[in-house]
Design a protein around this motif. Structure first.
Motif, PDB file in Angstrom:
ATOM      1  N   GLY A   1      -0.104   6.018   0.579  1.00  0.00           N
ATOM      2  CA  GLY A   1      -0.453   5.870  -0.833  1.00  0.00           C
ATOM      3  C   GLY A   1      -1.951   5.975  -1.024  1.00  0.00           C
ATOM      4  N   GLY A   2      -2.559   6.978  -0.420  1.00  0.00           N
ATOM      5  CA  GLY A   2      -4.008   7.092  -0.369  1.00  0.00           C
ATOM      6  C   GLY A   2      -4.506   6.768   1.024  1.00  0.00           C
TER       7      GLY A   2
ATOM      8  N   ILE B   1       0.821  -1.211   0.000  1.00  0.00           N
ATOM      9  CA  ILE B   1       0.000   0.000   0.000  1.00  0.00           C
ATOM     10  C   ILE B   1       0.857   1.264   0.000  1.00  0.00           C
TER      11      ILE B   1
ATOM     12  N   ARG C   1      -1.370  13.444  -0.292  1.00  0.00           N
ATOM     13  CA  ARG C   1      -0.016  13.044  -0.714  1.00  0.00           C
ATOM     14  C   ARG C   1       1.043  13.511   0.289  1.00  0.00           C
TER      15      ARG C   1
ATOM     16  N   LYS D   1      -9.399   5.453  -0.975  1.00  0.00           N
ATOM     17  CA  LYS D   1      -9.073   6.583  -1.839  1.00  0.00           C
ATOM     18  C   LYS D   1      -7.668   6.408  -2.389  1.00  0.00           C
ATOM     19  N   GLU D   2      -7.504   6.661  -3.675  1.00  0.00           N
ATOM     20  CA  GLU D   2      -6.178   6.677  -4.252  1.00  0.00           C
ATOM     21  C   GLU D   2      -5.478   7.973  -3.857  1.00  0.00           C
ATOM     22  N   GLN D   3      -4.169   7.945  -3.947  1.00  0.00           N
ATOM     23  CA  GLN D   3      -3.394   9.109  -3.531  1.00  0.00           C
ATOM     24  C   GLN D   3      -3.728  10.319  -4.384  1.00  0.00           C
TER      25      GLN D   3
ATOM     26  N   HIS E   1      -6.637   3.900   3.393  1.00  0.00           N
ATOM     27  CA  HIS E   1      -6.983   2.480   3.412  1.00  0.00           C
ATOM     28  C   HIS E   1      -7.708   2.145   4.708  1.00  0.00           C
TER      29      HIS E   1
ATOM     30  N   GLN F   1      -9.338  -0.216  -0.083  1.00  0.00           N
ATOM     31  CA  GLN F   1      -8.727   1.068  -0.399  1.00  0.00           C
ATOM     32  C   GLN F   1      -9.833   2.087  -0.588  1.00  0.00           C
TER      33      GLN F   1
END
Length: 622
Positions: free
Chosen positions: A439-440, A421, A463, A456-458, A442, A454
């Motif tokens: 990395g987002g 992750i 960030r 949200k994505e980064q 989790h 997960q």
């Protein structure tokens, strides 16, 4: 070697419960002991007999003797609670098994040793006038404010404790011992044994008469009519001398030694003269204090009221004793020309200051026992963050990308497999959901085999994020680079778009933020010792009050919605400070162990804080 004075307190026995205070024939070892189980009464008496025959003189010997005691109890299928102290020439050796030891030294009091279902032993230097209180676990639980009572004379507090203890529905496992380390052991020497009985009787009678003559001198009433009372004292002295001139026949038929008789006459004269001097000095002091008495009396009554509130309302008691100290300072400053009065006022000030120190809220813990070593779960584990949901303590090693879940009841551990992750920066927990910033965002469901989602994505909002907290269905990410705190709303396995939560950014120095905690408001701590409170994105007035030594270095913070306290860790000063949310100082725990602490987590159901130093978890009861 001094001889400790022991005052025992025990509960009322029952069929399955028994408690006793045992003092060794040498008077150098005292043990409070309770036994629970079948035949508790007979088993307790057997164990007490073993204690009275202990031959221990060192901590190792005491440890072995207590292990044997525990083995006997297990064989009888009984559970025991105990606390004991062994005095040597220059050391105190303390031991507990489901018990506590409290110490008052130099007007400071605190709990110095406690254990639950384990045998612990410590030792330290022996200091004259120390006051120890030994307590079984049940009695320490029955009287949670016991350490605050140590400043009161034992003859005042012991009857109160006995009455309250016997009023409980069950007190069978309660035993306490108040132990004062002071009085000197007295031995009869060979020379005294060989002294003629008649000579000893003559000396005893003469000295008793001298003491009675002084006691009959009414010094306390001297201020009313010093001349008249001085004449009364002189008449009593003349009668006393006439009686001494009459020869006295002792039990051996000897008239006694005239030189001894005149020695005691001279001693009596000295005593009477000293009594007169003391009485005249007291008269002078009373004259000087007469004009001050109304205000001094008010302050003395206020101090007594503060003593009565110390156990139930410590903050109120502290405020009242501060007012007393200020009042005494004003009196001293206004009466510098009255030497005797100032001396008396300073004595009152010292008493008030000693009481203020005893309820100051500062607790020094020289020996802090680790609750758990995380290296037993993961070799080389160094915690960078910690959270608790009361059943579990979750620790994160961000540099190694590892997370350990510790069951707080049975101390069993389990890892959370994070997978790929990215670099883990921070974490938070809400009930059984573990959230990670890496990395987002989790989520791991601790109640469902650590199921990973997960959320949200980064992106730009997370960030450069460094801190992560949760409150209900909201997640908060602190991002110094983007100069904001971003809030997300979680619904099922999805997050809303981020919303910039901070509204008031004036004087908000993002690069100085060290930690944050959320309880509906957001609390920030800085690297230079500040604590900020923000409500709905705007800064609120918040000032720390009554903290003797101000914060001035990096702070970690923990709190939650149900708590009325803020828990602030200042490692550079080796302390955990407890504040009310209005900024009022409540308590301070100081220990060298805290110098290496770097994260903490507050229990939501108990007054307990878990502090982690490297890999060692410490459990601090408040």
């Amino acid at each position: 070697m001094s001889s400790p004075q022991v005052t025992p307190i025990t509960g009322l026995p029952q069929a399955s419960g028994w408690a006793q205070v045992i003092t060794h024939p040498s008077r150098l070892l005292t043990c409070v002991l309770s036994v629970a189980g079948k035949n508790a009464n007979s088993v307790g008496k057997t164990l007490a007999e073993h204690v009275s025959h202990f031959q221990a003189k060192t901590s190792a010997e005491l440890h072995n003797a207590l292990l044997d005691l525990l083995q006997i109890a297990r064989q009888e299928e009984c559970q025991i609670q105990l606390a004991c102290i062994l005095f040597t020439e220059d050391r105190n050796i303390l031991a507990t098994h489901s018990g506590s030891v409290f110490l008052q030294r130099n007007h400071k009091a605190g709990e110095i040793l406690r254990s639950d279902n384990e045998l612990r032993i410590i030792e330290g230097p022996r200091v004259k006038d120390d006051l120890f209180v030994l307590a079984t676990k049940q009695s320490a639980t029955t009287f949670p404010a016991l350490k605050n009572m140590l400043h009161k004379p034992s003859e005042n507090i012991v009857p109160k404790l006995v009455a309250e203890l016997h009023g409980k529905e069950s007190s069978a496992l309660s035993a306490m011992a108040w132990i004062e380390n002071g009085a000197e052991l007295e031995a009869v020497g060979d020379d005294e044994e060989k002294q003629p009985l008649g000579k000893k009787l003559l000396g005893t009678v003469s000295l008793d008469k001298a003491a009675n003559a002084v006691r009959s001198f009414p010094i306390s009433r001297l201020r009313k009519n010093p001349i008249l009372l001085a004449k009364r004292a002189a008449r009593k002295g003349i009668n006393f001398f006439k009686n001494l001139r009459q020869p006295r026949i002792n039990t051996l038929g000897d008239n006694g030694n005239g030189r001894n008789r005149w020695f005691f006459i001279a001693a009596a004269v000295v005593i009477l003269v000293l009594g007169g001097v003391i009485g005249w000095k007291q008269y002078q002091i009373n004259q000087e204090l007469e004009t001050l008495q109304p205000r001094l009396g008010e302050l003395q009554m206020q101090l007594e009221a503060a003593r009565d509130k110390a156990d139930t309302e410590p903050l109120v008691a502290r405020a009242e004793v501060r007012e007393v100290l200020r009042g005494l300072e004003d009196l001293i400053a206004a009466n510098q020309d009255k030497q005797q009065a100032v001396k008396k006022l300073k004595e009152e000030y010292q008493l008030a200051q000693a009481f203020a120190d005893s309820i100051s809220g500062t607790e020094n813990l020289d020996n802090l026992e680790p609750f758990f070593d995380l290296r037993l779960a993961e070799a080389g584990f160094i915690a960078s963050d910690a959270q608790t949901n009361d059943e579990q303590l979750i620790a994160l090693d961000a540099s190694a990308g590892k997370t350990v879940v510790l069951n707080l009841e049975n101390k069993q551990t389990s890892p959370v497999s994070l997978g790929d992750i990215g670099s883990t920066k921070a974490m938070t927990i809400e009930e059984d959901q573990l959230y990670l910033l890496a990395g987002g965002l989790h989520a791991y469901d601790l109640g469902n085999d650590n199921l990973h989602t997960q959320l949200k994505e980064q992106g730009d909002s997370d960030r450069a994020g460094s801190l992560l907290e949760s409150f209900g269905t909201y997640l908060y990410v602190f991002n110094a680079e983007e100069r904001n705190v971003y809030r997300y709303l979680r619904s099922d396995d999805e997050l809303s778009d981020p919303i910039g939560w901070l509204v008031d950014k004036q004087d908000f120095v993002f690069d100085e933020i060290e930690d944050m905690a959320v309880d509906g408001d957001i609390w920030f701590t800085t690297q230079n010792g500040e604590v900020w409170r923000y409500t709905q994105g705007s800064r609120q007035e918040f000032a720390i009050q009554d903290l003797n030594t101000a914060f001035d270095s990096s702070l970690k913070i923990a709190t939650h919605l149900e708590s009325e306290y803020l828990y602030v860790l200042e490692s550079s000063k080796n302390r955990l400070v407890v504040l009310r949310k209005d900024g009022t100082f409540f308590k301070e725990i100081v220990s060298e162990v805290l110098a290496g602490a770097n994260t903490l987590a507050a229990s939501k159901t108990e007054d307990v804080v878990y502090v982690i130093s490297g890999s060692l978890v410490y459990r601090l009861s408040l």
